[in-house]
Write an enzyme that holds these catalytic residues in place. Structure first.
Site, short mmCIF file in Angstrom:
data_model
loop_
_atom_site.label_atom_id
_atom_site.label_comp_id
_atom_site.label_asym_id
_atom_site.label_seq_id
_atom_site.Cartn_x
_atom_site.Cartn_y
_atom_site.Cartn_z
N ARG A 111 -3.77 -15.23 -0.25
CA ARG A 111 -5.47 -15.62 0.14
C ARG A 111 -5.33 -15.77 -1.15
O ARG A 111 -6.04 -15.44 -2.22
CB ARG A 111 -6.56 -14.80 0.85
CG ARG A 111 -6.26 -14.71 2.39
CD ARG A 111 -6.84 -15.50 3.07
NE ARG A 111 -6.60 -15.78 4.13
CZ ARG A 111 -6.00 -15.82 4.99
NH1 ARG A 111 -5.11 -17.26 5.05
NH2 ARG A 111 -6.23 -15.85 6.65
N ASP A 170 -0.55 -22.22 -2.67
CA ASP A 170 -0.69 -23.06 -1.45
C ASP A 170 -2.47 -22.48 -0.90
O ASP A 170 -2.89 -23.20 0.08
CB ASP A 170 -0.15 -22.79 -0.24
CG ASP A 170 -0.40 -23.06 1.31
OD1 ASP A 170 -0.47 -23.90 0.65
OD2 ASP A 170 -0.49 -22.45 1.57
N HIS A 183 -3.64 -25.31 1.20
CA HIS A 183 -3.12 -24.49 2.35
C HIS A 183 -2.54 -25.36 3.42
O HIS A 183 -2.80 -25.23 4.67
CB HIS A 183 -4.86 -23.63 2.72
CG HIS A 183 -4.81 -22.63 3.66
ND1 HIS A 183 -5.78 -21.53 3.19
CD2 HIS A 183 -3.37 -21.83 4.40
CE1 HIS A 183 -5.40 -20.54 4.38
NE2 HIS A 183 -4.33 -20.21 4.74
N GLU A 203 -11.52 -22.78 -1.28
CA GLU A 203 -10.75 -24.22 -0.78
C GLU A 203 -11.94 -24.47 0.27
O GLU A 203 -13.23 -24.40 1.04
CB GLU A 203 -10.21 -23.60 0.22
CG GLU A 203 -9.01 -22.98 -0.27
CD GLU A 203 -7.80 -21.84 0.69
OE1 GLU A 203 -8.08 -22.19 1.97
OE2 GLU A 203 -7.12 -21.58 -0.40
N ARG A 212 1.17 -0.99 0.11
CA ARG A 212 0.25 0.34 -0.18
C ARG A 212 0.39 1.06 0.15
O ARG A 212 0.39 2.03 -0.65
CB ARG A 212 -1.18 -0.27 0.83
CG ARG A 212 -2.35 -0.82 1.02
CD ARG A 212 -2.89 -1.06 2.48
NE ARG A 212 -2.36 -1.61 3.11
CZ ARG A 212 -2.75 -2.00 3.96
NH1 ARG A 212 -3.98 -1.43 4.33
NH2 ARG A 212 -2.33 -2.82 5.15
C1 8YV Z 1 -4.08 -20.92 8.55
C2 8YV Z 1 -4.05 -19.49 7.53
O1 8YV Z 1 -4.43 -21.85 8.01
O2 8YV Z 1 -2.28 -17.78 9.28
C3 8YV Z 1 -2.63 -18.02 8.63
O3 8YV Z 1 -3.79 -16.22 8.15
O4 8YV Z 1 -3.98 -19.46 6.62
C4 8YV Z 1 -3.01 -20.06 8.31
O5 8YV Z 1 -1.92 -19.97 9.08
C5 8YV Z 1 -5.09 -20.88 9.20
O6 8YV Z 1 -5.64 -19.77 9.92
C6 8YV Z 1 -5.74 -22.22 10.57
O7 8YV Z 1 -6.69 -21.74 10.48
#
Ligand code: 8YV
Length: 324
Positions: free
Chosen positions: A233, A257, A280, A262, A177
């Protein structure tokens, strides 16, 4: 009857987390309820605390049944599934797990980059299938040395990825940003970043503000030799545009990933040899998940004891600091 406060569990927890949480809270898992709305209508006012994770977030539906909510602790760094600003306005502190996963997610980004460039999965298949004996040497791959690496999103994990990329003699560029006080070149837009890079690594937060930041134009700028890595994401990348660019040879390869829907992954991606897919697992090691779990619990327990958490999300920092 117990005098422990009630904690509503929305996300996943490990056994270790559950053991710790139960020492201080009466834990209720929303997933155990056949009729969640009926349960929340009946019991929602009892809950002052919620534990969730990056996948489940916290949708407005439970929040409207939780008039006494005070703290939300999320097992993950990304909190795009939680309306942190709205909750902060209601006086609710949201906590997450930054920093403890920086190295792991950065490792995952590099792992995917190497696997795509050096064609790890096809090479493994070549070795296992007997193609080596039948057809001879595996075709040459592309080096990860001396590349220009573009990093989209340059927070803590982005900077950790940059440090690793430098070990491969990379020139690191980034877009975020705003420019940061770092010894790397800031690039004004994702398209310019992609055009200047051999590999584009996405590690920007999710949510509406970054939705489809990587679109067809960005993918075309990365080009037929370019590689896209996404450990951010799924929403950050226009997946339909990605499938089109890969299948038409307008993009060289991808290491992914995270996905838009998902755990669904488009069949077209699954069929592509120039793509490496992981489910993920950016932070999913025993060691890092233990650290994330500990921090998730520490935040809830500190809130009980002191009315504040260790690692609030930025939107809730003021609220957290206001507690003397
Ligand atoms: C985990 C994630 O999959 O930290 C994050 O934002 O995407 C990952 O580390 C998730 O939060 C665990 O449920």
């Amino acid at each position: 009857m117990t005098d422990k406060p009630d904690l509503l569990l929305i996300g996943r927890v490990t056994d270790r987390m559950m053991d710790r949480l139960r020492t201080r809270f009466t834990v209720h898992s929303l997933f155990d309820e056949a009729d969640q709305t009926a349960f929340l209508t009946r019991e929602g006012a009892r809950f002052t605390a919620v534990s969730t994770d990056g996948h489940h977030g916290l949708t407005p539906a439970p929040v409207e049944f939780l008039p006494n909510l005070k703290v939300v602790s999320s097992y993950g760094v990304g909190y795009d599934g939680i309306d942190a600003k709205g909750l902060a306005e209601q006086g609710v502190i949201v906590a997450h797990t930054p920093d403890v996963l920086n190295d792991e997610v950065a490792d995952t980004a590099i792992l995917l980059w190497l696997a795509v460039s050096r064609r790890l999965i096809p090479a493994d298949a070549w070795a296992r299938s007997g193609a080596w004996e039948r057809e001879g040497a595996f075709p040459l791959t592309r080096s990860v040395q001396n590349q220009t690496v573009g990093i989209l999103g340059f927070g803590r994990i982005g900077q950790t990825i940059a440090a690793r990329a430098e070990m491969f003699n990379a020139r690191v560029l980034y877009h975020a940003r705003s420019p940061k006080d770092v010894p790397h070149t800031y690039v004004e837009s994702p398209v310019e970043l992609a055009a200047a890079s051999n590999v584009l690594i996405c590690i920007t937060p999710g949510g509406a503000g970054t939705r489809h930041l990587v679109n067809a134009e960005v993918l075309d700028a990365l080009g037929p030799e370019g590689i896209l890595i996404n450990v951010a994401r799924g929403s950050v990348v226009d997946e339909a545009a990605l499938v089109a660019a890969l299948s038409e040879g307008r993009l060289g390869g991808a290491g992914l990933d995270v996905f838009e829907d998902e755990p669904q992954i488009p069949d077209a991606l699954k069929a592509m040899e120039q793509v490496v897919l992981t489910p993920h697992v950016g932070s999913a090691t025993v060691e890092t998940r233990r650290a994330m779990g500990d921090l998730t619990c520490d935040n809830l327990i500190r809130f009980l004891d002191e009315g504040r958490v260790h690692t609030p999300v930025p939107e809730c920092r003021g609220l957290n600091e206001a507690v003397a």
